[in-house]
Design a protein around this motif. Structure first.
Motif, PDB file in Angstrom:
ATOM      1  N   TYR A 120       0.820  -1.202   0.000  1.00  0.00           N
ATOM      2  CA  TYR A 120       0.000   0.000   0.000  1.00  0.00           C
ATOM      3  C   TYR A 120       0.854   1.253   0.000  1.00  0.00           C
ATOM      4  CZ  TYR A 120      -4.113  -2.805   0.701  1.00  0.00           C
ATOM      5  OH  TYR A 120      -5.128  -3.701   0.528  1.00  0.00           O
ATOM      6  N   PHE A 121       2.056   1.172   0.490  1.00  0.00           N
ATOM      7  CA  PHE A 121       2.984   2.284   0.350  1.00  0.00           C
ATOM      8  C   PHE A 121       4.402   1.744   0.493  1.00  0.00           C
ATOM      9  CE2 PHE A 121       3.993   2.322   4.774  1.00  0.00           C
ATOM     10  CZ  PHE A 121       2.806   2.081   5.437  1.00  0.00           C
ATOM     11  N   THR A 122       5.332   2.482  -0.056  1.00  0.00           N
ATOM     12  CA  THR A 122       6.737   2.119   0.021  1.00  0.00           C
ATOM     13  C   THR A 122       7.517   3.289   0.584  1.00  0.00           C
ATOM     14  OG1 THR A 122       7.134   2.902  -2.232  1.00  0.00           O
ATOM     15  CG2 THR A 122       6.565   0.575  -1.956  1.00  0.00           C
ATOM     16  N   TYR A 123       8.724   3.004   1.013  1.00  0.00           N
ATOM     17  CA  TYR A 123       9.617   4.057   1.484  1.00  0.00           C
ATOM     18  C   TYR A 123      10.304   4.676   0.280  1.00  0.00           C
ATOM     19  CZ  TYR A 123      13.567   6.309   3.761  1.00  0.00           C
ATOM     20  OH  TYR A 123      14.505   7.224   4.174  1.00  0.00           O
ATOM     21  N   SER A 124      10.026   5.949   0.047  1.00  0.00           N
ATOM     22  CA  SER A 124      10.529   6.607  -1.155  1.00  0.00           C
ATOM     23  C   SER A 124      11.782   7.408  -0.904  1.00  0.00           C
ATOM     24  CB  SER A 124       9.444   7.535  -1.723  1.00  0.00           C
ATOM     25  OG  SER A 124       9.100   8.533  -0.773  1.00  0.00           O
TER      26      SER A 124
ATOM     27  N   LEU B 173       4.056   4.509  10.938  1.00  0.00           N
ATOM     28  CA  LEU B 173       3.311   5.699  10.536  1.00  0.00           C
ATOM     29  C   LEU B 173       4.222   6.805  10.018  1.00  0.00           C
ATOM     30  CD1 LEU B 173       0.568   5.959  13.302  1.00  0.00           C
ATOM     31  CD2 LEU B 173       0.171   5.821  10.857  1.00  0.00           C
ATOM     32  N   TRP B 174       5.364   6.983  10.644  1.00  0.00           N
ATOM     33  CA  TRP B 174       6.249   8.064  10.194  1.00  0.00           C
ATOM     34  C   TRP B 174       7.228   7.595   9.123  1.00  0.00           C
ATOM     35  CZ3 TRP B 174      11.603   7.969  11.505  1.00  0.00           C
ATOM     36  CH2 TRP B 174      11.978   7.011  12.455  1.00  0.00           C
ATOM     37  N   ASN B 175       6.979   6.397   8.578  1.00  0.00           N
ATOM     38  CA  ASN B 175       7.681   5.897   7.405  1.00  0.00           C
ATOM     39  C   ASN B 175       9.191   5.856   7.595  1.00  0.00           C
ATOM     40  OD1 ASN B 175       7.772   4.859   4.789  1.00  0.00           O
ATOM     41  ND2 ASN B 175       8.163   6.882   3.933  1.00  0.00           N
TER      42      ASN B 175
ATOM     43  N   LEU C 245       7.160  -5.517   4.029  1.00  0.00           N
ATOM     44  CA  LEU C 245       7.679  -4.185   4.325  1.00  0.00           C
ATOM     45  C   LEU C 245       9.099  -4.022   3.795  1.00  0.00           C
ATOM     46  CD1 LEU C 245       6.365  -3.687   7.976  1.00  0.00           C
ATOM     47  CD2 LEU C 245       5.441  -2.721   5.876  1.00  0.00           C
ATOM     48  N   ALA C 246       9.884  -5.078   3.862  1.00  0.00           N
ATOM     49  CA  ALA C 246      11.247  -5.004   3.316  1.00  0.00           C
ATOM     50  C   ALA C 246      11.212  -4.787   1.811  1.00  0.00           C
ATOM     51  CB  ALA C 246      12.012  -6.276   3.659  1.00  0.00           C
ATOM     52  N   ARG C 247      10.238  -5.392   1.125  1.00  0.00           N
ATOM     53  CA  ARG C 247      10.127  -5.181  -0.312  1.00  0.00           C
ATOM     54  C   ARG C 247       9.738  -3.750  -0.644  1.00  0.00           C
ATOM     55  NH1 ARG C 247       6.920  -9.794  -0.179  1.00  0.00           N
ATOM     56  NH2 ARG C 247       5.154  -8.677  -1.067  1.00  0.00           N
ATOM     57  N   GLY C 248       9.242  -3.026   0.339  1.00  0.00           N
ATOM     58  CA  GLY C 248       8.907  -1.625   0.125  1.00  0.00           C
ATOM     59  C   GLY C 248      10.082  -0.702   0.329  1.00  0.00           C
ATOM     60  N   ASN C 249      11.288  -1.162  -0.002  1.00  0.00           N
ATOM     61  CA  ASN C 249      12.519  -0.360   0.062  1.00  0.00           C
ATOM     62  C   ASN C 249      12.896  -0.012   1.495  1.00  0.00           C
ATOM     63  OD1 ASN C 249      14.764   0.927  -1.075  1.00  0.00           O
ATOM     64  ND2 ASN C 249      13.731   2.908  -1.133  1.00  0.00           N
ATOM     65  N   ARG C 250      12.611  -0.924   2.420  1.00  0.00           N
ATOM     66  CA  ARG C 250      13.003  -0.717   3.814  1.00  0.00           C
ATOM     67  C   ARG C 250      14.052  -1.733   4.227  1.00  0.00           C
ATOM     68  NH1 ARG C 250       7.499   0.003   3.756  1.00  0.00           N
ATOM     69  NH2 ARG C 250       6.784   2.076   4.349  1.00  0.00           N
ATOM     70  N   LEU C 251      14.808  -1.363   5.219  1.00  0.00           N
ATOM     71  CA  LEU C 251      15.777  -2.274   5.817  1.00  0.00           C
ATOM     72  C   LEU C 251      15.148  -2.817   7.099  1.00  0.00           C
ATOM     73  CD1 LEU C 251      19.573  -1.496   6.257  1.00  0.00           C
ATOM     74  CD2 LEU C 251      18.281  -2.743   7.982  1.00  0.00           C
TER      75      LEU C 251
ATOM     76  N   LYS D 106      -1.444   1.797 -10.326  1.00  0.00           N
ATOM     77  CA  LYS D 106      -2.068   3.109 -10.452  1.00  0.00           C
ATOM     78  C   LYS D 106      -1.626   4.001  -9.306  1.00  0.00           C
ATOM     79  CE  LYS D 106      -6.068   1.195 -10.508  1.00  0.00           C
ATOM     80  NZ  LYS D 106      -7.515   1.000 -10.523  1.00  0.00           N
ATOM     81  N   PRO D 107      -1.637   5.332  -9.483  1.00  0.00           N
ATOM     82  CA  PRO D 107      -1.147   6.224  -8.432  1.00  0.00           C
ATOM     83  C   PRO D 107      -1.881   6.058  -7.123  1.00  0.00           C
ATOM     84  CG  PRO D 107      -1.385   7.398 -10.521  1.00  0.00           C
ATOM     85  CD  PRO D 107      -1.986   6.045 -10.720  1.00  0.00           C
ATOM     86  N   GLU D 108      -3.176   5.770  -7.150  1.00  0.00           N
ATOM     87  CA  GLU D 108      -3.894   5.677  -5.896  1.00  0.00           C
ATOM     88  C   GLU D 108      -3.585   4.393  -5.149  1.00  0.00           C
ATOM     89  OE1 GLU D 108      -5.241   5.939  -8.836  1.00  0.00           O
ATOM     90  OE2 GLU D 108      -6.794   4.458  -9.229  1.00  0.00           O
ATOM     91  N   GLU D 109      -2.899   3.442  -5.787  1.00  0.00           N
ATOM     92  CA  GLU D 109      -2.590   2.186  -5.116  1.00  0.00           C
ATOM     93  C   GLU D 109      -1.268   2.236  -4.384  1.00  0.00           C
ATOM     94  OE1 GLU D 109      -2.782  -0.938  -7.919  1.00  0.00           O
ATOM     95  OE2 GLU D 109      -4.912  -0.660  -8.335  1.00  0.00           O
ATOM     96  N   VAL D 110      -0.438   3.221  -4.681  1.00  0.00           N
ATOM     97  CA  VAL D 110       0.852   3.342  -4.025  1.00  0.00           C
ATOM     98  C   VAL D 110       0.946   4.726  -3.400  1.00  0.00           C
ATOM     99  CG1 VAL D 110       3.346   3.358  -4.339  1.00  0.00           C
ATOM    100  CG2 VAL D 110       1.943   1.746  -5.618  1.00  0.00           C
ATOM    101  N   ILE D 111       1.181   4.777  -2.112  1.00  0.00           N
ATOM    102  CA  ILE D 111       1.324   6.037  -1.402  1.00  0.00           C
ATOM    103  C   ILE D 111       2.779   6.193  -1.015  1.00  0.00           C
ATOM    104  CG2 ILE D 111       0.499   7.423   0.535  1.00  0.00           C
ATOM    105  CD1 ILE D 111      -1.639   6.701  -1.484  1.00  0.00           C
ATOM    106  N   ASN D 112       3.494   7.046  -1.707  1.00  0.00           N
ATOM    107  CA  ASN D 112       4.887   7.282  -1.383  1.00  0.00           C
ATOM    108  C   ASN D 112       4.970   8.272  -0.233  1.00  0.00           C
ATOM    109  OD1 ASN D 112       6.038   5.625  -3.338  1.00  0.00           O
ATOM    110  ND2 ASN D 112       5.727   7.173  -4.918  1.00  0.00           N
TER     111      ASN D 112
END
Length: 853
Positions: A214-218, A405-407, A435-441, A558-564
């Motif tokens: 739903y969101f990734t770390y940008s 929450l604070w990404n 969560l790791a796949r969302g560019n997190r360590l 789509k943009p609404e599916e990913v919240i950076n």
């Protein structure tokens, strides 16, 4: 073969994912025979050649399903083709039945390979095509993400075809999106001969829920590096001071000598990047929690002898840690009476920058709830050991959500699966992998994860007694120890086997020495093997590289599916006034949700009031001087003691959460202090009203409104002074028992020097000065002046009645030294001093609970 005009390659299936649906050489289930990438017959002696083709067949050619005996009857003339025609017939029939299901709005029943295979069939309506595309374009990409994350875990023989299938799936879906009316799969070249593992199907075709991001770390990718770390702990400093006091060791200087320093971590190296999940496993007392504490700069009582910790090539500092690392501790620190959504919303209001609007904060909360699969319990109270609420796994995910929450770019978890059943623990680690796949360590510690959890890890660090026995990819750990002569037995969990292998057995001195020698040998061998690697990871061959699992879905959805979520510095966090309003709202919400406790406190006040009131009830005239003075003293001294115990117990139940909130910089002491004071005022006022009003009128005290209000205000101040004293002692001392003891000592001192049990003139120096600051003494003096100053009492001696002014009574007891308003001022001064001490204790004393020592 061709299906209704759709040219499907003779070698390749219509969809790039089909090669992974079956094992070469095994017949598929009847309903999936059309999906088999091979032409093998179970009764044949040889396999069909890969270049075999099938005749063309129109779409509506079959009207009835083939009989089972036709599918299974052996052919002696053509053993290699005995099921070829029947399989094709069943394929065509199954396609048509699936489209009927699609027309009945059951699109979820249509597999993705069938959608691609029949896309060019002219009999499908345009609306059905649109619905199929809408349904499956996201599913295909999410399956691709799962395939990419699992690719490195397959045997070497499967990696090439899986990679080709991944690339082909993306190409296929891209064509579906660009030209839905004219799709050709002829350009796909799929290698299906090397797909020999049946586990590929489970790995790739996973549920949509498990793959969604739903969101990734940008923000920028993070790198955490530990170099040659040697860390030791002073055991004497780990013992709380109050335990030393009970053991008469507080002032003994030899307890902090060199023998009390123990090495916890020795020559540790690791390097982790964003997109990777590192699991630190090992037996108890292996140094896992100490390592996490050192990384997060919470190593109280320890000392780094050598080495350094680098975050993005910068030395680790508390300020840097607060900006980029979220630390989820082993025990959950949440308010029990708030719902999951309320808990996250309050944290969002405190941690997200001021530039975020309320709708954006709400959106962020909903995204976190969706990402952590908490929708089903979003409106359920969190609960605790006394209040039924969400489950343990859900509570652990809420703790993760508080930090998410604070990404943060780096997520560290201390034994997140402790206390959870195996199924819940597995789902939790799946969430962390996502969560790791969302560019997190992601860095976590565990004891002995079960096998399916172990397979989810990218990297594994095996520790024992502070030394590193293995550090590398999870898939290579078995091979590493096998090369050393310790193969993992068949059907055994590698994590269990190798943790047991490296654990220190302390049953006997011989076993301890033997296991310690084995662990040291393994650690020395590992250090020798990785000395030439820059990333400190063991690799099966020099050409191997560690692949991150960062998801690439965000570029396709789509943009609404990913919240950076962009990174925001801490100086943009809400100010003091905003923190105060949020904390006040949270305080009131949590307190007034606890209806059982409020009812018990209210009932307690009412029962005490009625007991005392009915004791003095029934007198037609006013009470005597002795009875009145006893009643007034009991009125001001009885209920404050119960308030002290209740407030101390409540504060210590919140102490652990307060400590970690302040450590994480979620808010400062000042807004919390005022929110705590004002948030408890309504409860205090209601309590005093329930207690003070009935008792006044039942005991036939001075029946004028002025006297009643002055008496009520004095009781209100006395009870609140007791509450403020309880707040101070609860913040001053680390345990409930110590706070209750010290509060009891203070209250008893004030009670004995209150001027009723013994005359103030008879007190010697120390209790006399105690009486000067006793809020019970000044409350008693004020109420005595209110009741006796304007009244006249009749004293009868035999046949003689003497009228005695009330002033003489207060003078005889030494309670007329100061006017009435001085009593109010001094009690108010008590309240101010206790609250000031409470604020200073919060500000300068770490609010550690007994769990944090």
């Amino acid at each position: 073969m061709q299906l209704g005009g759709c040219a499907a390659a003779s070698v390749s299936p219509a969809c790039p994912l089909l090669p992974l649906l079956s094992r070469a050489g095994d017949p598929l289930p009847d309903i999936l025979q059309h999906q088999s990438p091979t032409g093998r017959c179970p009764h044949a002696t040889s396999q069909m050649p890969a270049t075999a083709t099938m005749p063309q067949l129109g779409w509506g050619q079959l009207s009835t399903p083939p009989r089972m005996e036709q599918l299974t009857a052996p052919s002696t003339r053509h053993p290699g083709k005995c099921l070829q025609e029947n399989r094709l017939s069943l394929c065509t029939f199954f396609f048509r039945e699936q489209l009927i299901a699609a027309s009945a709005n059951r699109l979820s029943d249509v597999p993705l390979p069938l959608v691609v295979s029949v896309w060019e069939e002219g009999s499908i309506s345009q609306s059905t095509r649109s619905r199929l595309l809408q349904r499956h374009q996201g599913t295909a990409l999410k399956a691709l993400g799962k395939l990419r994350s699992k690719e490195r875990r397959f045997p070497t023989t499967l990696q090439e075809p899986i990679t080709e299938a991944a690339q082909g799936t993306r190409s296929c879906v891209a064509k579906m999106k660009k030209a839905p009316e004219n799709i050709s799969l002829e350009g796909a070249n799929w290698n299906q001969d090397t797909c020999t593992s049946s586990s590929a199907q489970d790995s790739i075709f996973c549920s949509e829920e498990d793959n969604s991001l739903y969101f990734t770390y940008s923000g920028k990718s993070n790198v955490l590096e530990v170099k040659e770390l040697n860390y030791q702990v002073n055991l004497a400093s780990q013992i709380p001071w109050y335990e030393k006091l009970t053991q008469m060791q507080l002032l003994l200087p030899w307890n902090s000598g060199p023998d009390s320093h123990v090495s916890i971590i020795q020559n540790l190296n690791l390097k982790v990047h964003s997109g990777q999940m590192l699991a630190i496993i090992g037996s108890t007392a292996g140094g896992k929690t100490s390592l996490l504490d050192v990384i997060t700069c919470r190593d109280h009582g320890g000392k780094i002898k050598s080495g350094q910790i680098m975050i993005n090539n910068k030395p680790s500092t508390p300020q840097l840690v607060k900006k980029c690392i979220a630390h989820v501790r082993q025990d959950d620190r949440l308010l029990p009476h708030l719902t999951v959504r309320e808990t996250l919303l309050f944290i969002a209001k405190l941690r997200l920058p001021e530039c975020f609007s309320d709708s954006q904060r709400q959106k962020r909360v909903e995204d976190v709830i969706a990402e952590l699969r908490l929708r089903q319990c979003a409106n359920t109270r969190v609960g605790n050991e006394y209040l039924r609420g969400i489950s343990g796994g859900e509570r652990r995910r809420v703790s993760i959500g508080v930090q998410l929450l604070w990404n943060p770019g780096i997520l560290i978890l201390d034994e997140p699966t402790s206390g959870l059943d195996s199924f819940t623990a597995h789902n939790l680690v799946i969430t962390l992998s996502r969560l790791a796949r969302g560019n997190r360590l992601v860095l976590l510690s565990l004891h002995q994860p079960r096998s399916d959890i172990f397979q989810l890890f990218d990297l594994v660090l095996l520790m024992t007694s502070g030394v590193t026995v293995y550090s590398g990819t999870a898939r290579d750990m078995v091979q590493y120890f096998t090369d050393l002569g310790y193969p993992c037995p068949r059907y055994s969990n590698p994590a269990d086997f190798y943790v047991d292998l490296t654990s220190i057995d302390k049953h006997t001195a011989e076993k301890e020495m033997e296991s310690q020698k084995r662990a040291n040998t393994l650690a020395s061998l590992f250090q020798e093997k990785i000395k030439d690697f820059d990333d400190f990871l063991w690799k099966a061959s020099e050409s191997d590289s560690v692949v991150t699992t960062t998801s690439k879905q965000s570029s396709h959805l789509k943009p609404e599916e990913v919240i950076n979520m962009p990174y925001h510095s801490s100086d943009q966090l809400p100010g003091v006034s905003k923190q105060f309003t949020v904390l006040l709202s949270r305080q009131v919400s949590n307190d007034f949700r606890d209806l059982p406790t409020l009812l018990v406190h209210g009932l307690e006040a009412l029962v005490m009031s009625l007991l005392i009131g009915f004791l003095y009830y029934g007198h037609e005239s006013r009470l005597s001087i002795r009875d009145t003075s006893a009643l007034l003293y009991m009125l001001g001294a009885l209920t404050p003691f119960t308030v002290i115990l209740d407030v101390i117990a409540k504060c210590h139940s919140e102490r652990a959460m307060l400590y970690h909130d302040l450590e994480n910089g979620m808010y400062s002491v000042t807004p919390y202090f005022f929110a705590k004071i004002l948030g408890e005022l309504p409860e205090h006022c209601v309590f005093v009203i329930i207690y003070g009003v009935p008792i006044y009128w039942l005991t036939n005290l001075f029946p004028e409104a002025e006297h009643f209000l002055l008496n009520f205000f004095s009781v209100w101040l006395a009870v609140y002074s007791a509450r403020a004293m309880a707040l101070w002692v609860s913040a001053l001392l680390p345990t409930l028992q110590l706070s209750a003891f010290f509060g009891n000592v203070l209250f008893t001192s004030f009670y004995l020097s209150g001027g009723f049990l013994i005359s103030l003139e008879q007190l010697w120096t120390v209790p006399y000065w105690v009486s000067k600051v006793s809020f019970l003494r000044w409350n008693f003096q004020g109420m005595m002046q209110i009741q006796f100053t304007d009244s006249i009492y009749d004293m009868t001696y035999g046949n003689i009645t003497i009228k005695i002014p009330g002033r003489l009574v207060t003078k005889a007891l030494g309670l007329d030294s100061e006017p009435l308003y001085i009593s109010y001022v001094i009690i108010g001064g008590n309240i101010f001093c206790f609250l000031l001490l409470y604020y200073l204790s919060l500000r300068f004393i770490k609010q550690k609970s007994n769990q944090d020592w």
